[in-house]
Design an enzyme around this catalytic site. Sequence first.
Site, short mmCIF file in Angstrom:
data_model
loop_
_atom_site.label_atom_id
_atom_site.label_comp_id
_atom_site.label_asym_id
_atom_site.label_seq_id
_atom_site.Cartn_x
_atom_site.Cartn_y
_atom_site.Cartn_z
N HIS A 54 117.42 -14.15 -49.73
CA HIS A 54 116.74 -15.42 -49.48
C HIS A 54 117.59 -16.35 -48.60
O HIS A 54 117.13 -16.83 -47.56
CB HIS A 54 116.41 -16.09 -50.81
CG HIS A 54 115.66 -17.38 -50.68
ND1 HIS A 54 114.30 -17.47 -50.85
CD2 HIS A 54 116.09 -18.64 -50.37
CE1 HIS A 54 113.93 -18.74 -50.66
NE2 HIS A 54 115.00 -19.46 -50.36
N GLU A 55 118.83 -16.57 -49.01
CA GLU A 55 119.67 -17.52 -48.28
C GLU A 55 120.04 -16.97 -46.90
O GLU A 55 120.06 -17.72 -45.92
CB GLU A 55 120.93 -17.89 -49.08
CG GLU A 55 120.65 -18.60 -50.41
CD GLU A 55 119.81 -19.87 -50.31
OE1 GLU A 55 119.68 -20.42 -49.20
OE2 GLU A 55 119.28 -20.31 -51.34
N HIS A 69 117.24 -17.54 -44.50
CA HIS A 69 117.26 -18.87 -43.87
C HIS A 69 118.19 -18.89 -42.65
O HIS A 69 117.87 -19.49 -41.64
CB HIS A 69 117.75 -19.93 -44.86
CG HIS A 69 116.72 -20.34 -45.88
ND1 HIS A 69 115.41 -20.60 -45.55
CD2 HIS A 69 116.82 -20.56 -47.22
CE1 HIS A 69 114.74 -20.96 -46.65
NE2 HIS A 69 115.58 -20.93 -47.68
N HIS A 93 110.46 -21.07 -46.08
CA HIS A 93 109.87 -20.62 -47.34
C HIS A 93 108.48 -20.02 -47.12
O HIS A 93 107.71 -20.49 -46.29
CB HIS A 93 109.83 -21.76 -48.35
CG HIS A 93 111.19 -22.08 -48.86
ND1 HIS A 93 111.64 -23.34 -49.11
CD2 HIS A 93 112.23 -21.26 -49.16
CE1 HIS A 93 112.89 -23.30 -49.54
NE2 HIS A 93 113.28 -22.04 -49.56
N CYS A 94 108.20 -18.96 -47.87
CA CYS A 94 106.98 -18.16 -47.68
C CYS A 94 106.02 -18.44 -48.83
O CYS A 94 106.42 -18.64 -49.97
CB CYS A 94 107.36 -16.69 -47.64
SG CYS A 94 105.97 -15.59 -47.37
N CYS A 152 107.21 -12.37 -52.02
CA CYS A 152 108.19 -12.32 -50.92
C CYS A 152 109.49 -12.97 -51.37
O CYS A 152 109.49 -13.99 -52.06
CB CYS A 152 107.63 -13.05 -49.71
SG CYS A 152 108.79 -13.13 -48.33
N CYS A 167 108.25 -9.97 -47.17
CA CYS A 167 106.85 -9.59 -46.92
C CYS A 167 106.75 -9.15 -45.45
O CYS A 167 107.64 -9.45 -44.66
CB CYS A 167 105.91 -10.75 -47.23
SG CYS A 167 105.94 -12.06 -46.00
N CYS A 216 107.42 -12.01 -42.90
CA CYS A 216 108.82 -12.45 -42.84
C CYS A 216 109.71 -11.36 -42.24
O CYS A 216 110.62 -11.66 -41.48
CB CYS A 216 109.31 -12.85 -44.23
SG CYS A 216 108.61 -14.41 -44.82
ZN LIG Z 1 115.13 -21.38 -49.69
ZN LIG Z 2 107.32 -13.79 -46.70
#
Ligand SMILES: [Zn+2]
Ligand SMILES: [Zn+2]
Length: 186
Positions: free
Chosen positions: A136-137, A140, A146-147, A152, A171, A174
Amino acid sequence: MTEPTDLPRIILVPVGSVNPRLLEFLILTLPDTFKMPCTLGPPLLDVSQAYSLVRQQYYSTELLARLLTLNQHATTKILGVTEVDLFIPILTFVFGEAQLNGPAAIISAHRLRQSFYGLPEDEALLLERCQKEALHELGHTFGLVHCQSFECVMHRSHSVEQVDLKRNSFCPMCAQTLAHNRLTLR
Ligand SMILES: [Zn+2]
Ligand SMILES: [Zn+2]
């Protein structure tokens, strides 16, 4: 073997004292998703500057600033990994923080442990949660926002339950953005 430093890669930086198994796991799994090597960098041992006496937590933006000074190459992403509890002023806590399209991110295992919630430790679950937060990080730092998709890994999570609901992958949308943005690093 030494690699040319200007090739895209991820460097893991332990922030404070960190369980080596956690670092090993991330080093094994991250290259698969990001299609670039992941190596261990020198640790950032002194985290006292980021400590807040009032909150009894560590200010993640301060630690991120320290990590940013370590990044000398535009093609390198730095992921700080810590076991201390992180916060930003407007939130009770954060699992991590990253610079959108920037060179550095940080994640904390502190609230990803079952023991934090008074439950028996579960290392496999801890590693999976840390992997998701790392994806996640780092996502970015590759320009992903953000999805909306609940599964995801770029979906926003405010609790471990929400972390557990996500998959440890991006996903299709992304993943496509990630692949595109990764190419611009070269
Ligand atoms: Zn985030
Ligand atoms: Zn996504």
